[in-house]
Design an enzyme around this catalytic site. Structure first.
Site, PDB file in Angstrom:
ATOM      1  N   SER A 114       0.567  -1.441   0.368  1.00  0.00           N
ATOM      2  CA  SER A 114       0.252  -0.440   0.322  1.00  0.00           C
ATOM      3  C   SER A 114       0.585   1.352   0.112  1.00  0.00           C
ATOM      4  O   SER A 114       0.487   2.302   0.623  1.00  0.00           O
ATOM      5  CB  SER A 114      -1.081   0.115   1.600  1.00  0.00           C
ATOM      6  N   ASN A 140       7.130   2.708   3.419  1.00  0.00           N
ATOM      7  CA  ASN A 140       7.929   3.285   3.838  1.00  0.00           C
ATOM      8  C   ASN A 140       7.554   4.788   2.942  1.00  0.00           C
ATOM      9  O   ASN A 140       8.490   6.311   3.123  1.00  0.00           O
ATOM     10  CB  ASN A 140       9.208   3.143   3.517  1.00  0.00           C
ATOM     11  N   GLY A 200      11.936  13.816  -0.338  1.00  0.00           N
ATOM     12  CA  GLY A 200      11.232  14.733  -1.466  1.00  0.00           C
ATOM     13  C   GLY A 200      11.670  13.462  -2.582  1.00  0.00           C
ATOM     14  O   GLY A 200      11.966  12.731  -2.687  1.00  0.00           O
ATOM     15  N   GLU A 213      20.274  17.709  -1.466  1.00  0.00           N
ATOM     16  CA  GLU A 213      20.753  16.462  -2.062  1.00  0.00           C
ATOM     17  C   GLU A 213      21.659  15.440  -2.091  1.00  0.00           C
ATOM     18  O   GLU A 213      22.018  15.961  -3.570  1.00  0.00           O
ATOM     19  CB  GLU A 213      19.849  15.634  -1.021  1.00  0.00           C
ATOM     20  N   ASP A 244       8.670  -9.957   2.904  1.00  0.00           N
ATOM     21  CA  ASP A 244       8.233 -10.979   1.698  1.00  0.00           C
ATOM     22  C   ASP A 244       7.906 -10.989   0.314  1.00  0.00           C
ATOM     23  O   ASP A 244       8.105 -12.117   0.116  1.00  0.00           O
ATOM     24  CB  ASP A 244       6.960 -10.417   2.470  1.00  0.00           C
ATOM     25  N   HIS A 301      21.379   4.401   4.661  1.00  0.00           N
ATOM     26  CA  HIS A 301      21.369   5.684   5.418  1.00  0.00           C
ATOM     27  C   HIS A 301      21.873   6.630   6.753  1.00  0.00           C
ATOM     28  O   HIS A 301      22.026   5.741   7.453  1.00  0.00           O
ATOM     29  CB  HIS A 301      19.983   5.925   5.264  1.00  0.00           C
ATOM     30  N   ARG A 343      25.565   8.180  -0.506  1.00  0.00           N
ATOM     31  CA  ARG A 343      25.525   7.636   0.461  1.00  0.00           C
ATOM     32  C   ARG A 343      25.926   7.146   1.640  1.00  0.00           C
ATOM     33  O   ARG A 343      26.081   6.628   2.645  1.00  0.00           O
ATOM     34  CB  ARG A 343      24.210   7.602   0.962  1.00  0.00           C
ATOM     35  N   HIS A 368      18.169   0.932   5.005  1.00  0.00           N
ATOM     36  CA  HIS A 368      17.399   1.771   4.493  1.00  0.00           C
ATOM     37  C   HIS A 368      16.382   1.639   2.897  1.00  0.00           C
ATOM     38  O   HIS A 368      15.818   1.738   3.183  1.00  0.00           O
ATOM     39  CB  HIS A 368      17.584   3.856   3.720  1.00  0.00           C
ATOM     40  N   ARG A 416      21.713   3.580  -4.454  1.00  0.00           N
ATOM     41  CA  ARG A 416      20.301   4.880  -5.501  1.00  0.00           C
ATOM     42  C   ARG A 416      20.951   6.489  -4.242  1.00  0.00           C
ATOM     43  O   ARG A 416      20.947   6.304  -3.795  1.00  0.00           O
ATOM     44  CB  ARG A 416      19.467   4.067  -4.160  1.00  0.00           C
ATOM     45  N   SER A 447      13.563   7.353  -4.855  1.00  0.00           N
ATOM     46  CA  SER A 447      12.941   6.590  -4.869  1.00  0.00           C
ATOM     47  C   SER A 447      11.531   6.583  -5.066  1.00  0.00           C
ATOM     48  O   SER A 447      10.867   5.509  -5.484  1.00  0.00           O
ATOM     49  CB  SER A 447      12.817   5.718  -3.393  1.00  0.00           C
ATOM     50  N   LEU A 448      10.578   7.763  -4.313  1.00  0.00           N
ATOM     51  CA  LEU A 448       9.849   8.236  -5.175  1.00  0.00           C
ATOM     52  C   LEU A 448       9.480   8.318  -6.325  1.00  0.00           C
ATOM     53  O   LEU A 448       8.079   8.361  -6.334  1.00  0.00           O
ATOM     54  CB  LEU A 448       9.563   9.208  -4.195  1.00  0.00           C
TER      55      LEU A 448
END
Length: 528
Positions: A16, A45, A52, A117, A210, A231, A277, A334, A369, A374-375
């Site tokens: 979800s 997550n 952002g 970032e 899973d 992270h 990172r 992370h 990454r 990611s978003l």
């Protein structure tokens, strides 16, 4: 489109988070969409994301620069075509969301407030609610699908139903351990990564791999599971993890110092505190190994509490006064760069089974990454998957829902470890720095338990709670096996027995990705 009409295609989405809601929003007008989530629908997550969404929406930026930054952060192990798709299409989908009404933070003139970032050449991070971007975006997406998508909470997917290398359904268990089988034309894994397998993590506790375990048992190909990003800055005090301190804080000028005032990143990397990172996380880990405490010095950031309300709230929970200017930090698990192998439209090597978001491996992130990609990944590739499902001319299946016995008799099985035991082994032996012997010790510990069973035996012999543990053990074993196979240090995979290679050498060694993918890199089948 084949989804139109009375007999709609049936699509089951497991998870979800943002990837799940994005594909659901695109499909719900044409298909019968069900979202299954093992806990509350808000446990993901995505909703915890602070920093952002990275996208080249500024006139001073370009997607080709974003491409360069993504490749550099990924140590040039990325799938170049996938990166191209991500950064070129990203601004288009972001603009569509804004046209639908999604609001990002803006200045007094109405211009987007773009953050910077680590490893980004440009200010390109769109954020909302200061440091509550994930929450704002997720609430917006939930409104888009409200009343249009069936969401079933506290329904744990135990396994996938496979016939002739085709996924036709899922087996679930509810809070009363009642088993149900759902059938559908398309099954979408959007289960996230595996950060919950570690003691210190930014992830929701429910995210323990899973989807990876289920895909493995189904015979799907997996790749790059050794690349787990830590992270650098979790708020960590008195052996307790309070949550993530966004990289955006360093983007606004914060610096890392130890308890004697040493600048942690001064001579470590040309980008210093805004280095990739993996570099920053290892530097902090080295300080901690040497007995030092590391702090994020925020004293130079004006109006910190207004700019970062979520982080300020975390500090309040930890009884840390942000006016002192120092936040204690430590690295935490992370993001998983690898996962279930897919193409750019989410198709796996099992027909009818798709994967999107962190559980998927398109190769877009490479070995590490880039911050706030990611978003963006969840948005871009979920839209492409939706296009694929809408255009796929499959026959409409008969939708069935079969309830099993309310009470099921299970064959006794051997003892299994608890979550704390699993997390301790992973944190010690499969963390930021790894050794061959440590990985072998972890593998030996995992293999003492009976977890590599065939699907029918798994469902028939194990209780739902035990199956969750089996999934965790399976995912841990896959990560460890992958880490042993990669005899090099690159990005988020760092082995003390192999030296790091600089960025210029990675450029000349991109052939390594192809070599490792065509050799026994993709572990498929049960018990291999």
């Amino acid at each position: 489109m084949r989804c139109n009409g009375i007999n709609k295609k049936k699509v089951i989405i497991i998870g979800s988070g943002l990837a799940a809601l994005t594909v659901a929003e695109r499909l719900c007008q044409h298909c019968h969409v069900i979202i299954l989530t093992k806990s509350n629908k808000d446990h993901s997550n995505s909703i915890k994301a602070q920093g952002g969404i990275a996208a080249s929406v500024s006139q001073t930026d370009h997607w080709k620069i974003h491409y360069q930054d993504t490749m550099m952060a990924g140590c040039f192990y990325n799938n170049q075509m996938a990166v191209n798709v991500l950064v070129e299409k990203g601004p288009l989908y972001i603009n569509k969301l804004m046209e639908q009404g999604l609001e990002f933070d803006r200045d007094r003139n109405g211009d987007l407030l773009l953050g910077k970032e680590g490893a980004h050449q440009k200010r390109r991070i769109l954020h909302a609610g200061g440091d509550a971007t994930g929450k704002v975006v997720m609430n917006f997406m939930k409104k888009q699908i409200d009343g249009k998508v069936t969401i079933i909470e506290h329904e744990v997917v135990l396994d996938l139903v496979i016939e002739n290398n085709t996924c036709i359904g899922v087996i679930t268990s509810n809070s009363h351990e009642q088993l149900t089988t759902y059938y559908a034309d398309h099954i979408v894994l959007a289960t996230g990564g595996c950060g919950g397998l570690y003691q210190v993590t930014s992830n929701d506790p429910s995210v323990v791999g899973d989807g990876l375990a289920m895909a493995y048992r189904a015979g799907a190909s997996l790749s790059d599971l050794e690349f787990i990003q830590f992270h650098p800055t979790m708020l960590y005090l008195n052996n307790r993890n309070y949550g993530l301190v966004s990289e955006a804080v360093r983007g606004e000028g914060a610096i890392l110092v130890n308890d004697v005032g040493k600048l942690v990143m001064k001579d470590t990397h040309p980008l210093k505190d805004l280095a990739p990172r993996d570099v920053v996380a290892r530097a902090i880990q080295t300080e901690m190994t040497n007995g030092k405490t590391v702090f994020l010095d925020i004293s130079m950031i004006e109006n910190f509490s207004m700019k970062f309300p979520t982080i300020s709230s975390l500090c309040e929970q930890a009884n840390i006064d942000v006016d002192t200017g120092l936040i204690p930090v430590a690295p935490g698990a992370h993001f998983l760069m690898g996962g279930v192998v897919t193409n750019q439209v989410g198709e796996t090597t099992v027909d009818g089974l798709y994967a999107i978001g962190e559980v998927a491996c398109t190769g877009v992130h490479g070995a590490n990454r880039l911050a706030s990609n990611s978003l963006l990944e969840g948005i871009v590739f979920s839209n492409l998957l939706a296009d694929q499902i809408l255009l796929t001319p499959t026959d409409v299946s008969v939708y069935r829902k079969t309830n099993a016995m309310d009470k099921k008799t299970y064959t006794p099985v051997g003892p299994l470890p608890n979550l704390a035991e699993i997390q301790e082994v992973m944190q010690i032996h499969v963390g930021i720095e790894r050794t061959k012997q440590g990985l072998l010790d972890a593998k030996s510990w995992i293999e003492q338990y009976d977890f590599r069973s065939y699907r029918d035996a798994l469902i028939n012999n194990y209780t739902p709670i035990q199956i969750r543990t089996v999934n965790m053990l399976t995912t841990c074993w896959l990560i460890i096996t992958s880490a042993l196979k990669r005899t090099e240090s690159r990005g988020a995979h760092y082995r003390n027995d192999y030296p790091l290679i600089n960025d210029h050498e990675w450029r000349n060694k991109q052939i390594i990705r192809k070599r490792l993918e065509t050799e026994p890199r993709k572990m498929t089948g049960v018990g291999q």
